[in-house]
Design a protein around this motif. Sequence first.
Motif, PDB file in Angstrom:
ATOM      1  N   SER A  11       1.075  -1.199  -0.004  1.00  0.00           N
ATOM      2  CA  SER A  11       0.128  -0.138   0.060  1.00  0.00           C
ATOM      3  C   SER A  11       0.811   1.228   0.010  1.00  0.00           C
ATOM      4  N   LEU A  12       0.094   2.159  -0.508  1.00  0.00           N
ATOM      5  CA  LEU A  12       1.030   3.627  -0.630  1.00  0.00           C
ATOM      6  C   LEU A  12       0.588   4.678   0.340  1.00  0.00           C
ATOM      7  N   GLU A  13       1.286   5.488   1.079  1.00  0.00           N
ATOM      8  CA  GLU A  13       0.795   6.579   1.866  1.00  0.00           C
ATOM      9  C   GLU A  13       1.620   7.854   1.343  1.00  0.00           C
ATOM     10  N   GLU A  14       0.992   8.890   1.158  1.00  0.00           N
ATOM     11  CA  GLU A  14       1.524  10.044   0.920  1.00  0.00           C
ATOM     12  C   GLU A  14       1.681  11.054   2.224  1.00  0.00           C
ATOM     13  N   LYS A  15       2.740  11.686   2.458  1.00  0.00           N
ATOM     14  CA  LYS A  15       3.058  12.440   3.682  1.00  0.00           C
ATOM     15  C   LYS A  15       3.916  13.571   3.023  1.00  0.00           C
ATOM     16  N   GLY A  16       3.205  14.619   2.517  1.00  0.00           N
ATOM     17  CA  GLY A  16       3.778  16.047   2.064  1.00  0.00           C
ATOM     18  C   GLY A  16       4.583  15.705   1.027  1.00  0.00           C
ATOM     19  N   LYS A  17       6.017  15.903   1.124  1.00  0.00           N
ATOM     20  CA  LYS A  17       7.010  15.393   0.069  1.00  0.00           C
ATOM     21  C   LYS A  17       7.479  14.118   0.067  1.00  0.00           C
ATOM     22  N   VAL A  18       6.864  13.345   0.917  1.00  0.00           N
ATOM     23  CA  VAL A  18       7.574  11.826   1.067  1.00  0.00           C
ATOM     24  C   VAL A  18       6.250  10.855   0.675  1.00  0.00           C
ATOM     25  N   ILE A  19       6.692   9.986  -0.264  1.00  0.00           N
ATOM     26  CA  ILE A  19       5.721   8.712  -0.551  1.00  0.00           C
ATOM     27  C   ILE A  19       6.061   7.475   0.362  1.00  0.00           C
ATOM     28  N   LEU A  20       5.319   6.839   1.313  1.00  0.00           N
ATOM     29  CA  LEU A  20       5.837   5.790   1.887  1.00  0.00           C
ATOM     30  C   LEU A  20       5.008   4.705   1.377  1.00  0.00           C
ATOM     31  N   ILE A  21       6.063   3.427   0.969  1.00  0.00           N
ATOM     32  CA  ILE A  21       5.505   2.112   0.627  1.00  0.00           C
ATOM     33  C   ILE A  21       5.473   1.200   1.524  1.00  0.00           C
ATOM     34  N   HIS A  22       4.291   0.786   1.780  1.00  0.00           N
ATOM     35  CA  HIS A  22       4.300  -0.192   3.053  1.00  0.00           C
ATOM     36  C   HIS A  22       4.017  -1.744   2.420  1.00  0.00           C
ATOM     37  N   ILE A  23       5.029  -2.520   2.851  1.00  0.00           N
ATOM     38  CA  ILE A  23       4.958  -3.721   2.335  1.00  0.00           C
ATOM     39  C   ILE A  23       4.932  -4.865   3.413  1.00  0.00           C
ATOM     40  N   GLY A  24       3.749  -5.642   3.166  1.00  0.00           N
ATOM     41  CA  GLY A  24       3.089  -6.706   4.270  1.00  0.00           C
ATOM     42  C   GLY A  24       3.789  -8.165   3.860  1.00  0.00           C
ATOM     43  N   THR A  31      16.730 -10.234  -5.573  1.00  0.00           N
ATOM     44  CA  THR A  31      15.742  -9.858  -6.737  1.00  0.00           C
ATOM     45  C   THR A  31      15.621  -8.237  -6.632  1.00  0.00           C
ATOM     46  N   THR A  32      15.624  -7.843  -7.934  1.00  0.00           N
ATOM     47  CA  THR A  32      15.422  -6.341  -8.186  1.00  0.00           C
ATOM     48  C   THR A  32      13.967  -6.027  -8.533  1.00  0.00           C
ATOM     49  N   TYR A  33      13.543  -5.006  -7.705  1.00  0.00           N
ATOM     50  CA  TYR A  33      12.268  -4.772  -7.671  1.00  0.00           C
ATOM     51  C   TYR A  33      11.941  -3.489  -8.417  1.00  0.00           C
ATOM     52  N   THR A  34      11.041  -3.129  -9.102  1.00  0.00           N
ATOM     53  CA  THR A  34      10.697  -1.825  -9.786  1.00  0.00           C
ATOM     54  C   THR A  34       9.359  -1.461  -9.356  1.00  0.00           C
ATOM     55  N   PHE A  35       9.218  -0.135  -8.832  1.00  0.00           N
ATOM     56  CA  PHE A  35       8.154   0.435  -8.301  1.00  0.00           C
ATOM     57  C   PHE A  35       7.592   1.491  -9.551  1.00  0.00           C
ATOM     58  N   ASN A  36       6.522   0.991 -10.239  1.00  0.00           N
ATOM     59  CA  ASN A  36       6.172   1.771 -11.520  1.00  0.00           C
ATOM     60  C   ASN A  36       5.163   2.673 -11.125  1.00  0.00           C
ATOM     61  N   PHE A  37       5.312   3.855 -10.992  1.00  0.00           N
ATOM     62  CA  PHE A  37       4.178   4.994 -10.597  1.00  0.00           C
ATOM     63  C   PHE A  37       3.492   5.543 -11.992  1.00  0.00           C
ATOM     64  N   GLY A  38       4.025   5.304 -12.835  1.00  0.00           N
ATOM     65  CA  GLY A  38       3.447   5.834 -14.391  1.00  0.00           C
ATOM     66  C   GLY A  38       3.581   7.429 -14.015  1.00  0.00           C
ATOM     67  N   SER A  39       2.447   7.964 -14.378  1.00  0.00           N
ATOM     68  CA  SER A  39       2.271   9.486 -13.973  1.00  0.00           C
ATOM     69  C   SER A  39       1.190   9.763 -12.909  1.00  0.00           C
ATOM     70  N   SER A  40       1.351   8.872 -11.928  1.00  0.00           N
ATOM     71  CA  SER A  40       0.152   9.207 -10.745  1.00  0.00           C
ATOM     72  C   SER A  40       0.618  10.085  -9.869  1.00  0.00           C
ATOM     73  N   ILE A  41       1.954  10.644  -9.827  1.00  0.00           N
ATOM     74  CA  ILE A  41       2.268  11.631  -8.782  1.00  0.00           C
ATOM     75  C   ILE A  41       2.200  12.924  -9.586  1.00  0.00           C
ATOM     76  N   GLN A  42       1.663  13.866  -8.478  1.00  0.00           N
ATOM     77  CA  GLN A  42       1.431  15.275  -9.190  1.00  0.00           C
ATOM     78  C   GLN A  42       1.806  16.241  -8.053  1.00  0.00           C
TER      79      GLN A  42
END
Length: 454
Positions: A11-24, A31-42
């Motif tokens: 899940s994702l959490e937005e805090k001001g200028k920071v995005i927190l990625i919570h992995i459960g 392993t290489t992980y790629t987090f693809n945000f596309g154009s979702s950050i504005q």
Amino acid sequence: FFVNPPINEISLEEKGKVILIHIGEPLKENTTYTFNFGSSIQDITENNPLRDFKYVISTGNFIDSNFIDGIVYDAFLKSPMENIRVFLYEKKLDSLTENTIPSYMGFSNNSGNFMLNNLKAGQYYLMAVEDKNGNNLPDPKSEKIAFDTSFVASLPLNDSSDKNILHLFMHDMPLKILEKKYTPPGRFDVVFNKKLALTDIEVAQQNYYIQQKNYSSDTFSFWVDSIPNSPLSFDLAIEKESFLKELKINTYQPSSKDTTLTFKEKNLNNLHPGESLQIKFNHPLKKINSEKLLFLIDSVETKKKYTFNGELWSFNIPEAANSSLELLAEPGAFESIYGFISDSIHLIFSQKKSSSYGNIYLNVNCEKCDSFIIQLIKQDIIIQSFNCSSALKDTINMCNPGDYKLRVIHDLNKDGVWTTGDFNANAQPEPVYYYNEPMEIKPGWSIDIHWVIQ
């Protein structure tokens, strides 16, 4: 937002200028992980997107840098397909019903191109899916798919190998009826899930008329020859689809009946020399009173010659390119199968001169084909079609001015039509080629097309 390879509990959490990625869930080792945000950050002020943003991490000592790229085309139209999901699997899918989440995922852009980066070195099974329902799984009943028949190797950076080409197609599903609709006084429409030719359809009963069409369609209209007072039923057969069904149509009596017999001209403003004038009525015709018809060429009465089939009336006209043509019909000249009669008709028209049209000289050779289909197309309508077993040399005369396309279908199974792909049979769609130079017809001009497909 998506992750390659997939992480289920995230899940994702937005805090001001920071995005927190919570992995459960635990991440895989090395392993290489790629987090693809596309154009979702504005940004918060002007909503400007951070386009194609990716965040890459590794649980090992290095970041994987291999890639697989390619392009997705519509298999028949050969047009690039945008926003198609491209999947990589580490094993081949045995069936399209397999509930397997892909190891990597990407999207095609507006040019049909795709690239999946930061891949582990290895062999992958490549598939593209229209994925209308967004479940990251192929659904052959409602979604187009494309697949590679063999595994594809991921490539190191700066490798210039040819791109993978995927041809998106719809599986040939069993024929079924999607909709039935009744319209008084005796017409009913049947909508199928695929296009058919009029010659494919057989109706066992003799008291039905079917709408005349010279092109493939998924919708056909039928008329019963007398106004019904009870539900209709008839046997409909399409042999090539192994389809046989008794159709039952509920009818009703409207509060007020429309007893008018109306018409529209099909080619009044574009009549070739020697071509028949065609008038399409709203009901099939039962009889015509020729005594109430008058045909004039330059105000001189001329012999009448016509035919009618169902709702379509064709009037044969002698070549008279420089003349004024008139057709007059008194009220009651035409009578429908329901006894409705036409009002008065007065049409003034003319044939175009031969110099108003152009010609096409064709010389087409598909060297790799022992059977192929050549189609001349204008505004997505097939103007003329040829079935060939060798090179074609022919002339198409009297072409209306405008832009045309030329299409060749490699008819591998020699059935005279384009055949789509079949995942279960590991079969790709039959190859389709388009002539890639402009084909503009001008009045009084001829163009020479010499096309060799190697």
